[in-house]
Design an enzyme around this catalytic site. Structure first.
Site, PDB file in Angstrom:
ATOM      1  N   GLU A   1       0.842  -1.196   0.000  1.00 53.88           N
ATOM      2  CA  GLU A   1       0.000   0.000   0.000  1.00 53.88           C
ATOM      3  C   GLU A   1       0.882   1.253   0.000  1.00 53.88           C
ATOM      4  OE1 GLU A   1      -3.449   2.066   2.780  1.00 53.88           O
ATOM      5  OE2 GLU A   1      -2.776   0.039   3.232  1.00 53.88           O
ATOM      6  N   HIS A   2       1.873   1.273   0.872  1.00 55.69           N
ATOM      7  CA  HIS A   2       2.855   2.362   0.934  1.00 55.69           C
ATOM      8  C   HIS A   2       4.231   1.743   0.710  1.00 55.69           C
ATOM      9  CE1 HIS A   2      -0.474   3.853   3.464  1.00 55.69           C
ATOM     10  NE2 HIS A   2      -0.123   5.049   3.008  1.00 55.69           N
TER      11      HIS A   2
ATOM     12  N   ASP B   1      -0.454  12.156   2.761  1.00 55.94           N
ATOM     13  CA  ASP B   1      -1.727  12.104   3.471  1.00 55.94           C
ATOM     14  C   ASP B   1      -2.269  13.492   3.796  1.00 55.94           C
ATOM     15  OD1 ASP B   1      -1.618   9.373   3.427  1.00 55.94           O
ATOM     16  OD2 ASP B   1      -1.342   9.116   5.581  1.00 55.94           O
TER      17      ASP B   1
END
Length: 129
Positions: A23-24, A57
């Site tokens: 995901e990251h 984010d």
């Protein structure tokens, strides 16, 4: 949760990373930009020591809703295009039908799709008759 992977060489590391489709994904190498170009499957990629999840984010603009459970193998994260309806169409003239009907009929026959095979072949036959 994070993970650190140790691999025998860079090719093995790229293959492992693309398989995991994190995901990251953070890349910290001597030439992070060049190495990052070899990677294909991830939710969001952070290249170099200065890049950080916190920036994406909170303010940089890369997306916060990312594919999980290795979905990065076939999709990216949520983005503005996710809210845009895409409608496709096709239009063929006789030259186009003559070019695509024979391989379409062969492929359909090899897959056992008789209706598809006939749809292609009938259109081609009408032009020749």
């Amino acid at each position: 949760m994070g993970e650190i992977a140790v691999a025998r060489d860079e090719a093995a590391l790229v293959a492992y990373s693309d398989h995991i489709a994190a995901e990251h994904l953070q890349v910290h190498t001597a030439d992070a930009r060049a190495f990052a170009q070899r990677l294909r499957n991830y939710g969001s990629l952070f290249v170099g020591e200065l890049a950080s999840v916190v920036y994406s984010d909170k303010c940089v603009g890369t997306n916060h809703t990312l594919p999980t459970m290795a979905a990065g193998r076939y999709t990216g994260g949520l983005w503005v295009g996710s809210y845009v309806k895409v409608a496709t169409h096709q239009w063929l003239d006789e030259r186009g039908v003559k070019a695509v009907a024979p391989p379409a009929a062969r492929q359909s026959a090899s897959e056992g799709l008789e209706g598809h095979r006939r749809a292609a072949q009938l259109r081609l036959d009408r032009m020749q008759g």
